[in-house]
Scaffold this motif. Structure first.
Motif, PDB file in Angstrom:
ATOM      1  N   ALA A  96       0.627  -1.376  -0.171  1.00 51.06           N
ATOM      2  CA  ALA A  96       0.177   0.181   0.066  1.00 51.06           C
ATOM      3  C   ALA A  96       0.543   1.769   0.024  1.00 51.06           C
ATOM      4  O   ALA A  96       2.028   1.172   0.819  1.00 51.06           O
ATOM      5  CB  ALA A  96      -1.137  -0.045   1.001  1.00 51.06           C
ATOM      6  N   GLU A  97       0.606   1.965  -0.934  1.00 49.81           N
ATOM      7  CA  GLU A  97       0.720   3.744  -0.313  1.00 49.81           C
ATOM      8  C   GLU A  97       0.427   4.455   0.860  1.00 49.81           C
ATOM      9  O   GLU A  97      -0.631   4.567   1.316  1.00 49.81           O
ATOM     10  CB  GLU A  97       0.591   4.521  -2.112  1.00 49.81           C
ATOM     11  N   LEU A  98       1.712   5.057   2.196  1.00 47.39           N
ATOM     12  CA  LEU A  98       0.635   5.664   2.893  1.00 47.39           C
ATOM     13  C   LEU A  98       0.910   6.447   2.608  1.00 47.39           C
ATOM     14  O   LEU A  98       2.258   7.310   2.226  1.00 47.39           O
ATOM     15  CB  LEU A  98       2.197   4.324   3.895  1.00 47.39           C
ATOM     16  N   GLU A  99       0.463   7.270   3.749  1.00 47.41           N
ATOM     17  CA  GLU A  99       0.271   8.980   3.401  1.00 47.41           C
ATOM     18  C   GLU A  99       0.369   9.330   5.038  1.00 47.41           C
ATOM     19  O   GLU A  99      -0.348   8.483   5.863  1.00 47.41           O
ATOM     20  CB  GLU A  99      -1.219   9.622   2.964  1.00 47.41           C
ATOM     21  N   ILE A 100       1.267   9.687   5.660  1.00 49.78           N
ATOM     22  CA  ILE A 100       1.175  10.164   7.065  1.00 49.78           C
ATOM     23  C   ILE A 100       1.459  11.508   7.387  1.00 49.78           C
ATOM     24  O   ILE A 100       2.571  12.338   7.162  1.00 49.78           O
ATOM     25  CB  ILE A 100       3.116   9.309   7.807  1.00 49.78           C
TER      26      ILE A 100
END
Length: 139
Positions: free
Chosen positions: A128-132
């Motif tokens: 998954a692409e993570l946005e933090i």
């Protein structure tokens, strides 16, 4: 080191997962034949991610002697349209509540978890692409 979980079917779509520290009820939504007697497996993955990062951060804040009133991690996972439906994007928002924040230390705690210590987060990176992001809420 090895983790062991035993998942036992109860009835219909209801399962119970036994693991060190307790049990978890698992069930499907009514639209899938479940009776809402437990948590959903994919949402539990997000809970595991938040729990892993949360435990790291709690330990780091204590070690750094940083005080916050509380913190929350809000997670949203985007499921793909095709089967098997998997998370392709996950958003994590670390929310810290309090006043007089030591933002540099709090950010360091988040970075240590995200970049080095949270094994669940590292597993999520594989699919998954993570946005933090980090937010500070004055109280």
């Amino acid at each position: 080191m090895m983790d062991k979980v035993v998942v036992s079917w109860q009835e219909n779509m209801h399962l119970i997962a036994e693991q060190p520290g307790g049990t978890v009820n698992i069930d499907a939504g009514e639209e899938f034949g479940g009776q809402n007697k437990g948590l959903r497996p994919k949402a539990m993955m997000l809970s595991g991610l938040g729990g892993c990062a949360g435990l790291d951060i709690a330990a780091f804040l204590k070690k750094m002697r940083v005080t916050v009133d509380t913190f929350k991690i809000e997670l949203e996972g985007n499921l793909t349209e095709e089967h098997p439906k998997t998370y392709d994007k996950v958003k994590m928002v670390f929310k810290f509540f309090g006043k007089d924040f030591e933002k540099d230390k709090i950010q360091k705690a988040v970075d240590l978890s995200v970049d080095k210590y949270c094994g669940v987060l590292e597993m999520f990176r594989q699919f998954a692409e993570l946005e933090i992001s980090v937010e500070y809420i004055e109280q």
